[in-house]
Scaffold this active site. Structure first.
Site, short mmCIF file in Angstrom:
data_model
loop_
_atom_site.label_atom_id
_atom_site.label_comp_id
_atom_site.label_asym_id
_atom_site.label_seq_id
_atom_site.Cartn_x
_atom_site.Cartn_y
_atom_site.Cartn_z
N CYS A 148 6.40 18.62 -13.55
CA CYS A 148 5.05 19.64 -14.16
C CYS A 148 4.27 20.49 -13.50
O CYS A 148 3.81 21.07 -14.16
CB CYS A 148 4.71 18.20 -14.57
N CYS B 265 5.50 19.46 -8.17
CA CYS B 265 6.20 18.69 -8.65
C CYS B 265 7.68 19.49 -9.81
O CYS B 265 7.25 20.51 -10.17
CB CYS B 265 6.12 17.84 -9.60
N ALA C 64 -0.02 -9.44 19.28
CA ALA C 64 1.21 -9.62 17.48
C ALA C 64 2.71 -9.34 18.64
O ALA C 64 3.99 -10.39 17.91
CB ALA C 64 1.45 -8.74 16.44
N HIS D 287 0.88 -1.45 0.31
CA HIS D 287 0.05 -0.05 -0.13
C HIS D 287 1.17 1.27 -0.09
O HIS D 287 0.01 2.63 0.71
CB HIS D 287 -0.85 -0.22 0.96
N GLY E 174 -2.34 -9.35 12.02
CA GLY E 174 -2.41 -7.32 12.74
C GLY E 174 -2.72 -7.32 11.60
O GLY E 174 -2.86 -6.04 11.39
N THR E 175 -3.98 -8.03 10.58
CA THR E 175 -4.96 -7.42 9.69
C THR E 175 -5.81 -7.68 9.96
O THR E 175 -6.71 -9.00 10.06
CB THR E 175 -4.45 -7.51 8.32
N ASN F 147 -3.70 -12.02 15.96
CA ASN F 147 -4.94 -11.47 15.82
C ASN F 147 -5.91 -11.17 17.51
O ASN F 147 -6.40 -12.15 17.93
CB ASN F 147 -5.76 -10.58 15.24
P1 OAD Z 1 -7.31 -2.67 9.74
O1 OAD Z 1 -7.36 -0.91 11.58
O2 OAD Z 1 -8.92 -2.90 9.49
O3 OAD Z 1 -6.94 -3.52 12.06
C1 OAD Z 1 -6.56 -4.42 11.88
C2 OAD Z 1 -6.38 -4.93 13.19
O4 OAD Z 1 -5.30 -4.91 13.66
C3 OAD Z 1 -7.25 -5.65 13.95
O5 OAD Z 1 -8.82 -6.26 13.30
C4 OAD Z 1 -7.23 -5.31 15.12
O6 OAD Z 1 -7.28 -6.47 15.93
C5 OAD Z 1 -5.59 -5.86 15.00
N1 OAD Z 1 -4.46 -6.08 16.24
C6 OAD Z 1 -5.15 -4.66 16.66
N2 OAD Z 1 -3.95 -4.82 17.70
C7 OAD Z 1 -2.82 -5.65 17.97
C8 OAD Z 1 -2.29 -6.20 18.29
N3 OAD Z 1 -1.34 -5.73 18.91
N4 OAD Z 1 -1.57 -7.10 17.55
C9 OAD Z 1 -2.41 -7.97 16.73
N5 OAD Z 1 -3.57 -7.57 16.09
C10 OAD Z 1 -4.05 -6.38 16.80
O7 OAD Z 1 -5.61 -2.25 9.55
P2 OAD Z 1 -5.33 -3.40 8.13
O8 OAD Z 1 -5.96 -4.41 7.65
O9 OAD Z 1 -4.03 -3.68 8.19
O10 OAD Z 1 -5.03 0.40 3.16
O11 OAD Z 1 -5.86 -2.44 7.08
C11 OAD Z 1 -5.65 -3.02 5.63
C12 OAD Z 1 -6.36 -1.79 5.19
O12 OAD Z 1 -7.40 -0.82 5.19
C13 OAD Z 1 -5.40 -0.84 5.18
O13 OAD Z 1 -3.69 -1.17 4.97
C14 OAD Z 1 -5.25 0.33 4.16
C15 OAD Z 1 -7.37 0.76 4.27
O14 OAD Z 1 -7.84 0.45 3.83
C16 OAD Z 1 -5.32 1.49 2.31
O15 OAD Z 1 -4.73 2.39 3.00
C17 OAD Z 1 -4.99 0.82 0.63
#
Ligand code: OAD
Length: 258
Positions: free
Chosen positions: A162, A159, A243, A130, A199-200, A225
């Site tokens: 441009c 820029c 994590a 990302h 953590g996603t 998670n």
């Molecule tokens: P999220 O904010 O959707 O999810 C974060 C996850 O981390 C959640 O499921 C929490 O339960 C978990 N979490 C919180 N604390 C934690 C810990 N200490 N250890 C492990 N897990 C923990 O974030 P992402 O899944 O990264 O994209 O979001 C994906 C994408 O959504 C981002 O990159 C962004 C957004 O659209 C773009 O900007 C393109």
């Protein structure tokens, strides 16, 4: 599915199947999301924004349309996020992943995070799906741009090629992922035997499809998670803990095979 079993002294007790998988894996792929930086004090994407930015939704700021309509507002939001991340330090999870990179001959780290904390911890060749908050490009001609972060804390830079507005080199809503890191991530995922999704929330594709691809190709998928996610039911194991507690325990299990 399983949970970890905290032993009371802060250590984590893991099921034997997980310990064996970590010990015997030959090609490990890790996918991280915002949760891996939560213990560094960086708010996750789906957490409410704090302070000044509490009334804005990231979805309303992270798009080409938003930048065209309100460039200064979007620029200031990213300047605030850069400041927050600059003050944060890599945590035990980031450090455990640098240890894994040294332990496993075949190790691939894929991240959805834009904060650069993996690299600051010492991870290299990180596949950033990302983008990165500290890289820039032109909104019009797409050329990479250099920004004096101090001088441009609150002005939108132009820029040098441009004259277009410089923007963060981040994947915004509605944009495609950069093809090279995505192809490399899919290749590694197809060939791994252990895949860790850490953590996603596993809701944003194509990143959320990687653990499913790994499973389809026969790899073991372990989610780390504290909360249930869309992946929890399909992953072979879900460790519902932080994590920063689980990853050091996995490194310990790999390093101490008895
Ligand atoms: P999220 O904010 O959707 O999810 C974060 C996850 O981390 C959640 O499921 C929490 O339960 C978990 N979490 C919180 N604390 C934690 C810990 N200490 N250890 C492990 N897990 C923990 O974030 P992402 O899944 O990264 O994209 O979001 C994906 C994408 O959504 C981002 O990159 C962004 C957004 O659209 C773009 O900007 C393109």
């Amino acid at each position: 599915m399983t949970g970890s079993n905290p032993t009371g002294d802060g250590a984590i007790s893991l099921p034997a199947e997980i310990i064996n998988a970590v010990r015997w894996a030959e090609h490990v792929v890790v996918l991280t999301g915002a949760g891996v930086s939560a213990e560094s004090g960086v708010p996750t994407f789906r957490d409410a924004q704090t302070g000044l930015w509490a009334t804005y939704k990231p979805e309303d700021l992270a798009s080409v349309a938003a930048y065209r309509a309100t460039p200064k507002l979007v620029w200031d939001w990213y300047a605030w996020r850069r400041e927050l991340v600059t003050q944060a330090q890599p945590n035990a999870a980031h450090l455990a992943l640098t240890a894994m990179q040294d332990i496993y001959t075949n190790f691939t780290l894929i991240t959805q995070n834009v904060d650069g904390l993996h690299q600051r911890a010492g991870s290299h060749d990180v596949l950033e799906l990302h983008g990165n908050l500290f890289r820039y490009k032109c909104l019009l001609c797409d050329q990479p741009a250099t920004v004096d972060e101090w001088r441009h804390r609150s002005d939108v830079p132009a820029c040098i090629h441009c004259g277009g507005a410089v923007r963060p080199d981040i994947v915004w809503f509605g944009e495609m992922l950069p093809s090279r890191p995505l192809a490399a991530a899919q290749f590694a995922t197809r060939h791994c035997d252990l895949f860790l999704a850490i953590g996603t929330s596993s809701v944003v594709f194509p990143a959320a499809g990687l653990p499913l691809l790994a499973m389809e190709k026969g790899a073991l998928v372990i989610e780390i998670n504290p909360s249930e996610t869309d992946l929890s039911d399909s992953a072979q194991f879900s460790i519902h803990d932080k994590a920063g507690a689980v990853l050091p325990a996995l490194v310990h299990a790999k390093r101490n095979p008895n």
